[in-house]
Motif scaffolding. Structure first.
Motif, PDB file in Angstrom:
ATOM      1  N   CYS A   1       1.902   3.660  -7.088  1.00  6.52           N
ATOM      2  CA  CYS A   1       0.486   4.016  -6.790  1.00  6.52           C
ATOM      3  C   CYS A   1      -0.112   4.588  -8.141  1.00  6.52           C
ATOM      4  O   CYS A   1       0.715   5.428  -9.186  1.00  6.52           O
ATOM      5  CB  CYS A   1       0.602   4.973  -5.794  1.00  6.52           C
ATOM      6  SG  CYS A   1      -1.023   5.802  -5.251  1.00  6.52           S
ATOM      7  N   ARG A   2      -1.239   4.252  -8.218  1.00 10.80           N
ATOM      8  CA  ARG A   2      -1.629   4.834  -9.651  1.00 10.80           C
ATOM      9  C   ARG A   2      -2.535   6.007  -9.318  1.00 10.80           C
ATOM     10  O   ARG A   2      -3.019   6.769 -10.382  1.00 10.80           O
ATOM     11  CB  ARG A   2      -2.884   3.834 -10.066  1.00 10.80           C
ATOM     12  CG  ARG A   2      -2.381   2.484 -10.539  1.00 10.80           C
ATOM     13  CD  ARG A   2      -3.476   1.331 -11.184  1.00 10.80           C
ATOM     14  NE  ARG A   2      -2.919   0.390 -11.804  1.00 10.80           N
ATOM     15  CZ  ARG A   2      -3.413  -0.538 -11.986  1.00 10.80           C
ATOM     16  NH1 ARG A   2      -4.873  -0.679 -12.144  1.00 10.80           N
ATOM     17  NH2 ARG A   2      -2.813  -1.833 -12.682  1.00 10.80           N
ATOM     18  N   ILE A   3      -2.569   6.392  -8.141  1.00 10.28           N
ATOM     19  CA  ILE A   3      -3.236   7.875  -7.716  1.00 10.28           C
ATOM     20  C   ILE A   3      -2.148   8.810  -7.455  1.00 10.28           C
ATOM     21  O   ILE A   3      -2.305   9.828  -8.456  1.00 10.28           O
ATOM     22  CB  ILE A   3      -4.017   7.758  -6.333  1.00 10.28           C
ATOM     23  CG1 ILE A   3      -4.938   6.587  -6.445  1.00 10.28           C
ATOM     24  CG2 ILE A   3      -4.429   9.213  -6.152  1.00 10.28           C
ATOM     25  CD1 ILE A   3      -6.149   6.698  -7.647  1.00 10.28           C
TER      26      ILE A   3
ATOM     27  N   PHE B   1       0.816  -1.188  -0.130  1.00 15.72           N
ATOM     28  CA  PHE B   1      -0.033  -0.002  -0.022  1.00 15.72           C
ATOM     29  C   PHE B   1       0.899   1.085   0.004  1.00 15.72           C
ATOM     30  O   PHE B   1       1.820   1.123   0.468  1.00 15.72           O
ATOM     31  CB  PHE B   1      -0.967   0.103   1.023  1.00 15.72           C
ATOM     32  CG  PHE B   1      -1.962  -0.988   1.163  1.00 15.72           C
ATOM     33  CD1 PHE B   1      -3.215  -0.858   0.530  1.00 15.72           C
ATOM     34  CD2 PHE B   1      -1.905  -2.202   1.877  1.00 15.72           C
ATOM     35  CE1 PHE B   1      -4.144  -1.974   0.211  1.00 15.72           C
ATOM     36  CE2 PHE B   1      -2.421  -3.232   1.867  1.00 15.72           C
ATOM     37  CZ  PHE B   1      -3.965  -3.204   1.051  1.00 15.72           C
ATOM     38  N   CYS B   2       0.345   2.390  -0.792  1.00 15.32           N
ATOM     39  CA  CYS B   2       1.067   3.490  -0.711  1.00 15.32           C
ATOM     40  C   CYS B   2       1.224   4.290   0.618  1.00 15.32           C
ATOM     41  O   CYS B   2       0.293   4.270   1.501  1.00 15.32           O
ATOM     42  CB  CYS B   2       0.268   4.824  -1.542  1.00 15.32           C
ATOM     43  SG  CYS B   2       1.072   6.133  -2.195  1.00 15.32           S
ATOM     44  N   SER B   3       2.439   4.642   0.924  1.00 11.58           N
ATOM     45  CA  SER B   3       2.888   5.183   2.409  1.00 11.58           C
ATOM     46  C   SER B   3       2.055   6.724   2.207  1.00 11.58           C
ATOM     47  O   SER B   3       2.102   7.327   3.324  1.00 11.58           O
ATOM     48  CB  SER B   3       4.134   5.285   2.622  1.00 11.58           C
ATOM     49  OG  SER B   3       4.878   6.009   1.622  1.00 11.58           O
ATOM     50  N   GLU B   4       1.977   7.429   1.011  1.00 16.25           N
ATOM     51  CA  GLU B   4       1.263   8.615   0.997  1.00 16.25           C
ATOM     52  C   GLU B   4      -0.257   8.802   0.942  1.00 16.25           C
ATOM     53  O   GLU B   4      -0.684   9.606   1.721  1.00 16.25           O
ATOM     54  CB  GLU B   4       1.990   9.525  -0.223  1.00 16.25           C
ATOM     55  CG  GLU B   4       3.455   9.448  -0.169  1.00 16.25           C
ATOM     56  CD  GLU B   4       4.028  10.138  -1.624  1.00 16.25           C
ATOM     57  OE1 GLU B   4       3.186  11.011  -2.100  1.00 16.25           O
ATOM     58  OE2 GLU B   4       5.173  10.113  -1.373  1.00 16.25           O
ATOM     59  N   CYS B   5      -0.950   7.840   0.233  1.00 15.62           N
ATOM     60  CA  CYS B   5      -2.262   7.984   0.359  1.00 15.62           C
ATOM     61  C   CYS B   5      -3.006   6.856   0.314  1.00 15.62           C
ATOM     62  O   CYS B   5      -4.210   6.501   0.312  1.00 15.62           O
ATOM     63  CB  CYS B   5      -2.582   8.460  -1.373  1.00 15.62           C
ATOM     64  SG  CYS B   5      -2.285   7.337  -2.774  1.00 15.62           S
TER      65      CYS B   5
ATOM     66  N   LEU C   1      -3.545   0.774  -3.158  1.00 18.99           N
ATOM     67  CA  LEU C   1      -2.934  -0.537  -3.579  1.00 18.99           C
ATOM     68  C   LEU C   1      -1.735   0.147  -4.391  1.00 18.99           C
ATOM     69  O   LEU C   1      -2.103   0.872  -5.480  1.00 18.99           O
ATOM     70  CB  LEU C   1      -4.112  -1.253  -4.127  1.00 18.99           C
ATOM     71  CG  LEU C   1      -3.370  -2.540  -4.396  1.00 18.99           C
ATOM     72  CD1 LEU C   1      -3.066  -3.358  -3.047  1.00 18.99           C
ATOM     73  CD2 LEU C   1      -4.574  -3.527  -5.213  1.00 18.99           C
ATOM     74  N   LEU C   2      -0.631  -0.659  -4.083  1.00 25.04           N
ATOM     75  CA  LEU C   2       0.536  -0.319  -5.231  1.00 25.04           C
ATOM     76  C   LEU C   2       0.664  -1.518  -6.245  1.00 25.04           C
ATOM     77  O   LEU C   2       0.279  -2.635  -6.036  1.00 25.04           O
ATOM     78  CB  LEU C   2       1.554  -0.308  -4.232  1.00 25.04           C
ATOM     79  CG  LEU C   2       2.051   0.832  -3.441  1.00 25.04           C
ATOM     80  CD1 LEU C   2       3.443   0.580  -2.797  1.00 25.04           C
ATOM     81  CD2 LEU C   2       1.971   2.019  -4.149  1.00 25.04           C
ATOM     82  N   TYR C   3       0.521  -1.310  -7.377  1.00 28.64           N
ATOM     83  CA  TYR C   3       0.639  -2.479  -8.655  1.00 28.64           C
ATOM     84  C   TYR C   3       2.236  -2.634  -9.071  1.00 28.64           C
ATOM     85  O   TYR C   3       2.953  -1.502  -9.201  1.00 28.64           O
ATOM     86  CB  TYR C   3      -0.453  -1.885  -9.602  1.00 28.64           C
ATOM     87  CG  TYR C   3      -1.797  -1.652  -9.222  1.00 28.64           C
ATOM     88  CD1 TYR C   3      -2.455  -2.938  -9.259  1.00 28.64           C
ATOM     89  CD2 TYR C   3      -2.090  -0.493  -8.796  1.00 28.64           C
ATOM     90  CE1 TYR C   3      -4.034  -2.854  -9.025  1.00 28.64           C
ATOM     91  CE2 TYR C   3      -3.549  -0.489  -8.161  1.00 28.64           C
ATOM     92  CZ  TYR C   3      -4.376  -1.579  -8.455  1.00 28.64           C
ATOM     93  OH  TYR C   3      -5.754  -1.517  -8.018  1.00 28.64           O
ATOM     94  N   PRO C   4       2.485  -3.659  -9.295  1.00 30.74           N
ATOM     95  CA  PRO C   4       3.503  -4.039  -9.762  1.00 30.74           C
ATOM     96  C   PRO C   4       3.816  -3.090 -11.433  1.00 30.74           C
ATOM     97  O   PRO C   4       2.903  -3.265 -12.064  1.00 30.74           O
ATOM     98  CB  PRO C   4       3.729  -5.387 -10.003  1.00 30.74           C
ATOM     99  CG  PRO C   4       2.263  -6.155  -9.807  1.00 30.74           C
ATOM    100  CD  PRO C   4       1.617  -5.121  -9.222  1.00 30.74           C
ATOM    101  N   LYS C   5       5.180  -2.756 -11.430  1.00 27.24           N
ATOM    102  CA  LYS C   5       5.249  -2.111 -12.893  1.00 27.24           C
ATOM    103  C   LYS C   5       6.579  -1.981 -13.157  1.00 27.24           C
ATOM    104  O   LYS C   5       7.652  -2.039 -11.915  1.00 27.24           O
ATOM    105  CB  LYS C   5       4.838  -0.528 -12.630  1.00 27.24           C
ATOM    106  CG  LYS C   5       5.190   0.487 -13.850  1.00 27.24           C
ATOM    107  CD  LYS C   5       4.590   1.666 -13.315  1.00 27.24           C
ATOM    108  CE  LYS C   5       5.199   2.717 -14.193  1.00 27.24           C
ATOM    109  NZ  LYS C   5       4.968   4.178 -13.871  1.00 27.24           N
ATOM    110  N   ALA C   6       6.918  -2.322 -14.287  1.00 25.43           N
ATOM    111  CA  ALA C   6       8.358  -2.123 -14.739  1.00 25.43           C
ATOM    112  C   ALA C   6       8.863  -0.606 -14.890  1.00 25.43           C
ATOM    113  O   ALA C   6       8.312   0.215 -15.382  1.00 25.43           O
ATOM    114  CB  ALA C   6       8.548  -2.826 -16.192  1.00 25.43           C
ATOM    115  N   ASP C   7       9.993  -0.519 -14.402  1.00 22.43           N
ATOM    116  CA  ASP C   7      10.850   0.882 -14.523  1.00 22.43           C
ATOM    117  C   ASP C   7      11.794   0.781 -15.510  1.00 22.43           C
ATOM    118  O   ASP C   7      12.946   0.251 -15.131  1.00 22.43           O
ATOM    119  CB  ASP C   7      11.306   1.378 -13.119  1.00 22.43           C
ATOM    120  CG  ASP C   7      11.693   2.849 -13.163  1.00 22.43           C
ATOM    121  OD1 ASP C   7      11.992   3.389 -14.469  1.00 22.43           O
ATOM    122  OD2 ASP C   7      12.111   3.474 -12.348  1.00 22.43           O
ATOM    123  N   PRO C   8      11.465   1.159 -16.698  1.00 22.55           N
ATOM    124  CA  PRO C   8      12.520   0.949 -17.738  1.00 22.55           C
ATOM    125  C   PRO C   8      13.871   1.710 -17.448  1.00 22.55           C
ATOM    126  O   PRO C   8      14.963   1.278 -17.872  1.00 22.55           O
ATOM    127  CB  PRO C   8      11.849   1.412 -19.124  1.00 22.55           C
ATOM    128  CG  PRO C   8      10.784   2.154 -18.897  1.00 22.55           C
ATOM    129  CD  PRO C   8      10.414   1.891 -17.344  1.00 22.55           C
TER     130      PRO C   8
END
Length: 123
Positions: free
Chosen positions: A29-31, A6-10, A13-20
């Protein structure tokens, strides 16, 4: 073991994502723009513990079903030369088509005798 992050700011839910740019997996976080580096590299894992083979389903009265196709194939039990057939409906990894036959005289269920023994399903 996978867990929810979970996001520590809002607190969303945090989602897995590739950071290129960093070439790593992050939970984002999507928000808001918060992300954190993922310590577990496994996003999804599906363990199959059993392997199922094709099995003959319910065959009661299939021989008298007028909607099924007929085939001139000899029944291994009674020797009758007429049987209806249907395709296996189970979901499996391989894509071969297995036909099941049901004798119109004795309701015996069997597969094509020309099928190799190792490829025959449990009947």
């Amino acid at each position: 073991m996978a867990s929810l992050h979970f996001c520590s700011e809002c607190n969303n839910l945090l989602y897995p994502k590739a950071d290129p740019q960093r070439r790593i997996m992050v939970y984002a976080c999507r928000i808001c723009r918060y992300d954190e580096i993922g310590d577990n590299k496994c996003v999804y894992r599906n363990d199959l513990l059993t392997v199922t083979k094709e099995q003959v389903g319910v065959t009661t009265d299939l021989g008298s079903d007028p909607t099924l196709a007929h085939e001139n194939i000899t029944c291994p039990r009674c020797g009758h030369e007429d049987a209806v057939f249907y395709q296996d409906q189970s979901k499996r990894k391989e894509t071969r088509m297995i036909l099941f036959f049901v004798c119109t005289k004795c309701n015996n269920s069997f597969t094509d005798p020309a099928l190799p023994l190792e490829a025959r399903p449990d009947t």
